[in-house]
Design a protein around this motif. Structure first.
Motif, short mmCIF file in Angstrom:
data_model
loop_
_atom_site.label_atom_id
_atom_site.label_comp_id
_atom_site.label_asym_id
_atom_site.label_seq_id
_atom_site.Cartn_x
_atom_site.Cartn_y
_atom_site.Cartn_z
N THR A 502 0.97 -5.91 -5.19
CA THR A 502 0.70 -4.70 -5.96
C THR A 502 0.54 -3.50 -5.04
N VAL A 503 -0.18 -3.70 -3.94
CA VAL A 503 -0.34 -2.62 -2.96
C VAL A 503 1.02 -2.21 -2.39
N VAL A 506 2.88 -0.10 -4.90
CA VAL A 506 2.38 1.28 -4.95
C VAL A 506 2.86 2.07 -3.74
N SER A 509 6.67 2.65 -3.95
CA SER A 509 6.94 3.62 -5.02
C SER A 509 6.59 5.03 -4.55
N GLY A 510 5.44 5.16 -3.88
CA GLY A 510 5.06 6.46 -3.36
C GLY A 510 6.06 7.00 -2.35
#
Length: 526
Positions: A502-503, A506, A509-510
């Motif tokens: 999940t990290v 993120v 995606s960033g």
């Protein structure tokens, strides 16, 4: 006027009949699909696979709505793409994020009801053990139990098809038949394990060893509250610890004591897995180190493959170069060979003791780098191999884009007295970078998650020391997550792996959003 109306009246039944037939066929097919998927959903729910059951319900309902309504006629052509995106992108993402907030692992995979069932199936020897002998008689076999000098024997039975119910033992003075050897008992152990014998005192005994039968009783009994288990052997009560997902002994005050027992069950742990990533030094330090290395590796992969591919594309496109077609073919070959074959070949070439690369370096310079045991050299090796695998793709792209650069620019530059190097940096590179930017972003994302190359070449090694979970100096975030999920020392910790995944999502995606924003800004300026 009446005749025209009559003609229309005669045509309507035919049209209506055809329409009804098509409607009936369509709804019959949709109904069949709905019934089959509904049955599959019930089976999934019964097996405890609730997320997959919900996914099936969603896709089925969406399909029935799209194909059953005239308003959504155009959407039926994109439904396969929508279903594929839901199944292979959205659902795995949601499922992974969901796992990140649980203790799901190799030891915690069951529901609490299933855990209770597994524990209640355990047994222990609750009585005296009895020696036995197997005799082969005329019509089958007999089991003889020795009880303090007394012989107890079963009726004759077929050992290939033992009775489903307990066989009663009778007192006998002797048995006429041939006593079976231990080899025969071993060969028929599976069948003998299914035999249950009823003793004269009312106890039932089962095979507990190659030479013994003994009474067995359930180890755990579920109490009236539906949660507490009683250990019938120790008279100890066990209750579910909802914080760790295990049954654990409790004292008279209901406080948890001693060690929990496996298997465990799945419970929500909130943000505990994310907190481990940020607070556990054995995870935090390798995580941030691997994160930095992943960014550096992806950047070097894009930069070096682009630089090498662009230079080689300019060389093979140079008109005075003779045999340029042969050079193009030879330089594209690394791209044509399956990457896993090339990686395994390089793994042999870089072998520290017998590899050709070290043999050549030792002969020329007297050095033998430790490619697989030294962290720096391992990372250098990874970058070298990845550059070899990636430059042909960049070269092919640049070869096509070079032909789109107007020759007038080079002619004007020649008139101004510019040389090849100046032309390369002032004309070629600027003209190629702009159309290549989206592809470079895609290449960065690919190398950010280049699991196959790392796994086949180094398996993440050399390993770091003092970490809570397995981690290596050449691990990328994706391979680090894989090792936590499937190679964790404390069990396959899918919950922690889900948190790290999940990290990663993120972060990637960033970076993707920043890259797109930067690209759009640059394109607007140009």
């Amino acid at each position: 006027m009446q005749s025209v109306q009559g003609a229309e009246f005669l045509e309507d039944p035919k049209t209506t009949s055809t329409f009804n037939y098509r409607q009936w066929l369509k709804w019959s097919l949709l109904g069949m699909i709905g019934a089959v998927n509904g049955y599959a959903t019930v089976l999934m729910y019964a097996q405890g696979e609730i997320p997959f059951a919900l996914l099936t319900v969603f896709l089925t309902a969406l399909a029935l709505y799209i194909f059953g309504s005239k308003k959504t006629y155009a959407h039926r052509y994109i439904y396969p793409g929508i279903a594929g995106m839901v199944v292979f992108v959205i659902f795995p993402l949601i499922y992974t994020v969901g796992l990140a907030f649980t203790n799901y692992s190799a030891s915690n995979q069951l529901s609490i009801e299933r855990t209770q069932s597994v524990l209640q199936q355990r047994t222990f020897l609750s009585g005296k053990s009895y020696g036995f002998d197997l005799y082969q008689v005329a019509n089958g076999h007999q089991l003889v139990i020795k009880d303090d000098g007394q012989l107890l024997a079963t009726d004759v039975f077929d050992i290939a098809n033992p009775f489903d119910e307990a066989m009663t033992l009778h007192t006998v003075t002797g048995v006429e038949g041939k006593k079976a050897t231990i080899k025969t008992i071993i060969q028929n152990r599976t069948a003998l394990n299914q035999v249950e014998l009823a003793m004269p005192n009312g106890n039932d005994i089962r095979m507990s060893g190659l030479r013994k039968f003994a009474a067995e009783s359930p180890l755990f009994t579920l109490q009236e509250d539906g949660l507490t288990l009683l250990n019938n052997q120790t008279e100890q009560f066990y209750k579910p610890n909802m914080e760790i997902g295990y049954y654990q002994p409790v004292d008279a005050n209901g406080e948890f004591v001693d060690k929990p027992i496996s298997p465990g069950f799945v419970v929500g742990v909130g943000t505990a897995n994310f907190e481990r990533v940020l607070t556990d030094d054995g995870i935090k330090e390798p995580f941030f180190g691997i994160f930095v290395w992943t960014i550096v590796f992806a950047f070097l992969a894009v930069t070096l493959t682009l630089a090498l591919g662009m230079v080689l594309a300019c060389i093979v496109q140079w008109e005075p170069l003779k045999g340029s077609g042969i050079y193009r073919l030879l330089l594209i070959l690394p791209y044509a060979v399956p990457s896993f074959i090339s990686i395994l070949i390089f793994k042999g070439l870089f072998n520290q003791s017998f590899g050709e690369i070290n043999m050549l370096l030792e002969a020329m310079f007297g050095i033998k780098p430790s490619w697989f045991s030294d962290p720096v050299m391992a990372r250098v090796m990874v970058v070298i191999v990845n550059t070899w695998l990636g430059f042909p793709y960049m070269m092919i792209l640049c070869m096509g884009l070079l032909k789109s650069i107007p020759e007038d620019l080079y002619e004007a530059s020649a008139i101004d007295g510019a040389g090849p190097i100046q032309n390369f940096f002032k004309i070629t590179v600027p003209m190629l970078i702009k159309p290549l930017t989206p592809l470079l972003i895609a290449s960065f994302a690919f190398n950010f998650n280049n699991f196959v190359m790392i796994q086949l070449l180094t398996s993440g090694g050399p390993n770091m020391v003092g970490t809570s979970e397995p981690a290596g100096y050449t691990d990328l975030l994706v391979s680090y997550t894989y090792r936590i999920a499937f190679e964790g020392g404390g069990g396959q910790d899918f919950g922690l792996a889900g948190a790290i995944a999940t990290v990663i999502f993120v972060l990637v995606s960033g970076m993707a959003l920043l890259n797109l924003k930067f690209t759009n800004t640059k394109l607007e300026q140009d």
